[in-house]
Design an enzyme around this catalytic site. Structure first.
Site, PDB file in Angstrom:
ATOM      1  N   ARG A 100     -19.113  -6.226 127.464  1.00 26.21           N
ATOM      2  CA  ARG A 100     -18.483  -5.742 126.326  1.00 26.21           C
ATOM      3  C   ARG A 100     -20.028  -6.167 125.262  1.00 26.21           C
ATOM      4  NH1 ARG A 100     -15.103  -1.183 125.200  1.00 26.21           N
ATOM      5  NH2 ARG A 100     -13.992  -1.769 123.479  1.00 26.21           N
ATOM      6  N   GLN A 130     -16.820   5.560 128.963  1.00 26.47           N
ATOM      7  CA  GLN A 130     -15.837   6.722 127.988  1.00 26.47           C
ATOM      8  C   GLN A 130     -16.407   7.820 127.461  1.00 26.47           C
ATOM      9  OE1 GLN A 130     -12.968   5.454 125.859  1.00 26.47           O
ATOM     10  NE2 GLN A 130     -12.654   7.553 126.072  1.00 26.47           N
ATOM     11  N   CYS A 258     -10.871   7.981 121.289  1.00 27.35           N
ATOM     12  CA  CYS A 258     -11.189   6.986 122.424  1.00 27.35           C
ATOM     13  C   CYS A 258     -10.307   6.143 122.301  1.00 27.35           C
ATOM     14  CB  CYS A 258     -12.514   6.827 122.482  1.00 27.35           C
ATOM     15  SG  CYS A 258     -13.303   6.553 120.548  1.00 27.35           S
TER      16      CYS A 258
END
Length: 299
Positions: A100, A130, A258
């Site tokens: 990430r 996602q 999200c």
């Protein structure tokens, strides 16, 4: 052949479709396995996270694996040694990297110079885990994508880019509404349109949500954009997902986010907590989809 998951386009169209089916099966059966037994995966997070970290760590353990969690304080990710060196060294220690970070190029270097799978847990360019999870959330309710209209309201960011990629493989109509100057990357958009994606872009959120089945949004200032927060609030003020905007969509429109959400900015408390919201199912599905992705990578 070793598989990486840097964007949705690393999948074949049939594989993307199959991942949705498989993730739904994993969720329904609460399936756990041993495909990662004896394997250790490193989670390298330059950006903080709740859902991404926990869902990946739990998912890896459900598949029999172990994890090492590393932040910028714990590693030299492109700082005091070349990233290509980090890739080659970590390949001698662990069985995969879940990263990430900011630049998509970092993932590409890790994948090019390492000898282990690399999975994109978010970059400034894409957030494929996602959006694949979101497609599962939609599939649970309306499995025929060809009849759907999905709206993206807000920033033309990594989420918008991954939705654009998804529109290449799944036959829904994607409507994107962003303020002027905050539209998606034109190269990503034109590439998708050339591959047959049904995408409509506008600077008017009301136009984008007219008659849609799903409305999706995200924070106006993502991690790394905090210094732009004040000007973004001004530019994005007309793009709030609120009860007035919902009146233009279908009566049973579903609301997605999200997370984390900034209530009162990109979405109101009333809408986020209202009967049309499916954000908590959406968050849960990160676990099930990422287990399906891990299974695909390591099968």
């Amino acid at each position: 052949m070793m598989r990486h998951f840097l964007s949705i386009l690393d999948l074949k169209p049939s594989e993307a479709e199959q991942l949705v089916y498989r993730a739904k099966e994993i969720k329904e059966k609460r399936w756990q396995g041993d495909i990662l037994k004896g394997k250790v995966l490193a989670l390298i997070f330059e950006k903080s996270s709740t859902r991404t970290r926990v869902s990946f760590e739990v998912g890896i353990k459900h598949l029999g694996g172990e994890t090492i969690f590393m932040t910028p304080r714990d590693c030299q990710l492109g700082r005091s040694e070349p990233l290509k060196d980090t890739a080659r060294v970590l390949s001698r220690y662990v069985n995969g990297l879940i990263v990430r970070t900011f630049e998509q190029e970092k993932l590409e270097v890790l994948a090019s110079y390492g000898s282990i799978p690399v999975i994109n847990a978010l970059t400034d360019m894409f957030h494929p885990c996602q959006v694949m999870s979101d497609l599962l959330t939609i599939f649970e309710r309306t499995p025929d994508y060809s009849k759907l209209k999905i709206a993206w309201i807000g920033d033309g960011n990594n989420m918008a880019h991954s939705w654009i990629n998804a529109a290449i493989y799944f036959p829904f109509q994607l409507n994107i509404a962003c303020p002027k100057g905050y539209e998606p990357d034109p190269e990503i958009l034109s590439g998708a349109l050339n591959m047959g994606a049904k995408i409509f872009c506008t600077n008017d959120p009301k136009e984008a949500v007219e008659g849609v089945d799903y409305i999706n949004t995200d924070v106006w200032a993502s991690m790394g954009q905090e210094q732009e927060a004040e000007i973004r609030q001004e530019k994005f003020s007309a793009f709030q997902v609120n009860s007035e905007l919902l009146k233009l969509a279908k009566k049973d429109v579903k609301i997605m986010h999200c997370l984390p959400a900034h209530r009162g900015e990109e979405i109101t408390e009333e809408v986020l907590e209202g009967p049309n919201s499916i954000v908590w199912d959406q968050a849960e599905n990160r676990l099930h989809m990422q287990k399906a992705i891990l299974e695909w990578v390591y099968s």
